[in-house]
Design a protein around this motif. Sequence first.
Motif, PDB file in Angstrom:
ATOM      1  N   GLY A 190      -1.479   0.304   4.704  1.00 27.20           N
ATOM      2  CA  GLY A 190      -0.515   1.400   4.641  1.00 27.20           C
ATOM      3  C   GLY A 190      -0.860   2.514   5.602  1.00 27.20           C
ATOM      4  O   GLY A 190       0.020   3.082   6.266  1.00 27.20           O
ATOM      5  N   ALA A 191      -2.156   2.839   5.704  1.00 25.80           N
ATOM      6  CA  ALA A 191      -2.585   3.890   6.622  1.00 25.80           C
ATOM      7  C   ALA A 191      -2.330   3.485   8.072  1.00 25.80           C
ATOM      8  O   ALA A 191      -1.869   4.298   8.888  1.00 25.80           O
ATOM      9  CB  ALA A 191      -4.063   4.198   6.406  1.00 25.80           C
TER      10      ALA A 191
ATOM     11  N   SER B 136       0.831  -1.199   0.000  1.00 24.68           N
ATOM     12  CA  SER B 136       0.000   0.000   0.000  1.00 24.68           C
ATOM     13  C   SER B 136       0.869   1.254   0.000  1.00 24.68           C
ATOM     14  O   SER B 136       1.831   1.363   0.765  1.00 24.68           O
ATOM     15  CB  SER B 136      -0.915   0.004   1.224  1.00 24.68           C
ATOM     16  OG  SER B 136      -1.688   1.188   1.263  1.00 24.68           O
ATOM     17  N   GLN B 137       0.514   2.192  -0.862  1.00 19.88           N
ATOM     18  CA  GLN B 137       1.252   3.450  -0.987  1.00 19.88           C
ATOM     19  C   GLN B 137       0.292   4.624  -0.836  1.00 19.88           C
ATOM     20  O   GLN B 137      -0.831   4.578  -1.340  1.00 19.88           O
ATOM     21  CB  GLN B 137       1.954   3.534  -2.346  1.00 19.88           C
ATOM     22  CG  GLN B 137       2.964   2.432  -2.603  1.00 19.88           C
ATOM     23  CD  GLN B 137       4.168   2.524  -1.681  1.00 19.88           C
ATOM     24  OE1 GLN B 137       4.626   3.621  -1.353  1.00 19.88           O
ATOM     25  NE2 GLN B 137       4.683   1.375  -1.263  1.00 19.88           N
ATOM     26  N   GLN B 138       0.756   5.670  -0.175  1.00 17.45           N
ATOM     27  CA  GLN B 138      -0.077   6.863  -0.036  1.00 17.45           C
ATOM     28  C   GLN B 138      -0.054   7.668  -1.327  1.00 17.45           C
ATOM     29  O   GLN B 138       0.988   7.821  -1.973  1.00 17.45           O
ATOM     30  CB  GLN B 138       0.401   7.734   1.120  1.00 17.45           C
ATOM     31  CG  GLN B 138      -0.527   8.911   1.397  1.00 17.45           C
ATOM     32  CD  GLN B 138      -0.167   9.663   2.667  1.00 17.45           C
ATOM     33  OE1 GLN B 138       0.885   9.433   3.262  1.00 17.45           O
ATOM     34  NE2 GLN B 138      -1.030  10.563   3.090  1.00 17.45           N
TER      35      GLN B 138
ATOM     36  N   TRP C  64      -4.989   6.034  -0.168  1.00 21.06           N
ATOM     37  CA  TRP C  64      -4.013   4.944  -0.227  1.00 21.06           C
ATOM     38  C   TRP C  64      -4.448   3.952  -1.297  1.00 21.06           C
ATOM     39  O   TRP C  64      -5.642   3.789  -1.572  1.00 21.06           O
ATOM     40  CB  TRP C  64      -3.910   4.223   1.121  1.00 21.06           C
ATOM     41  CG  TRP C  64      -3.357   5.086   2.209  1.00 21.06           C
ATOM     42  CD1 TRP C  64      -4.030   6.025   2.940  1.00 21.06           C
ATOM     43  CD2 TRP C  64      -2.010   5.105   2.680  1.00 21.06           C
ATOM     44  NE1 TRP C  64      -3.189   6.630   3.838  1.00 21.06           N
ATOM     45  CE2 TRP C  64      -1.947   6.088   3.705  1.00 21.06           C
ATOM     46  CE3 TRP C  64      -0.851   4.397   2.351  1.00 21.06           C
ATOM     47  CZ2 TRP C  64      -0.764   6.369   4.396  1.00 21.06           C
ATOM     48  CZ3 TRP C  64       0.320   4.659   3.038  1.00 21.06           C
ATOM     49  CH2 TRP C  64       0.364   5.644   4.046  1.00 21.06           C
TER      50      TRP C  64
END
Length: 305
Positions: free
Chosen positions: A246-247, A132-134, A165
């Motif tokens: 990710g968050a 996961s990427q912001q 995300w």
Amino acid sequence: MARQYSVYDVFTDRKLAGNPLAVIFDGEGLSDDAMQAIARELNLSETVFVQAAANPTHAAKLRIFTPGRELPFAGHPTVGTAIALAERSYDGSNGGLDLVSVLEENVGPVRCAVRIRDGEASFAEFDLPRTSQQVRLPLDKQGLADAISVKVSDIGFENHVPSVWSAGVPFLMLPLHNLAAVEAIEFDPQLWERTAPFYDGALASAYVYCRGGVHHAAKFHARMFGAGMGISEDPATGSAVAALSGAIHHFDGLPDGHHPLLIEQGVEMGRPSFIHLHIDAKDGEISRARIGGQAVRIATGMLEL
């Protein structure tokens, strides 16, 4: 041509709960328009079309459609289809089956492990194909509050603030103070479309969450509204939990190590769902994440097309 299909309830161990999924086992020879029309006709959150894998060592290729569009990746179709394919191959011997396979999705190959035991709902778990990427986009906090009918002061808890995300599918994460605020949401799709950002050619769906839950073991309680997917509300959204990983890592500052988390969703819809998220952190980053859950078959039939 008659095409065999099954319907599974996913992220649950009991029928008529969780998130229903249609698995079309004979997905070859259908055009993109035909698959989209079938998904719209069945009108479930997702419909999967199983096709021959490009790599002969992989189990199958999956095409995943919501009533509104095709997705490159989704969690409950991955779990449900992995279980459906394993159960089709299980001959009932030895009391169970443990199987590892790779499913090809538009996001890339997805490694899955399936556990079948007689008398129990089958369980599947998969490695996230992407970490996961912001996605840093401007967000209108007041507009978002209006779209879900809450006060601006209800948005955010501890270090968690609204953010976007993606682990293959983008979601706008909206943390709310408590369970009561999440339960009271009235989602307005028109206001959401005016306020929420577009990313990668699609409107970001709303994933609203708080800490805790109705179930004593739940670490987070969530609801998902997918206006751009043709989904008014989704009982369980594995791709959103993939993005949420990710968050959680970012805002909670997870220390290095293994972090098992249970996410509940669908409670307000009368379809409680339980998604198992495992995050492995190393050197301040997510080194690996997995999503798992159970699924039960509720129907089998023939699609006469």
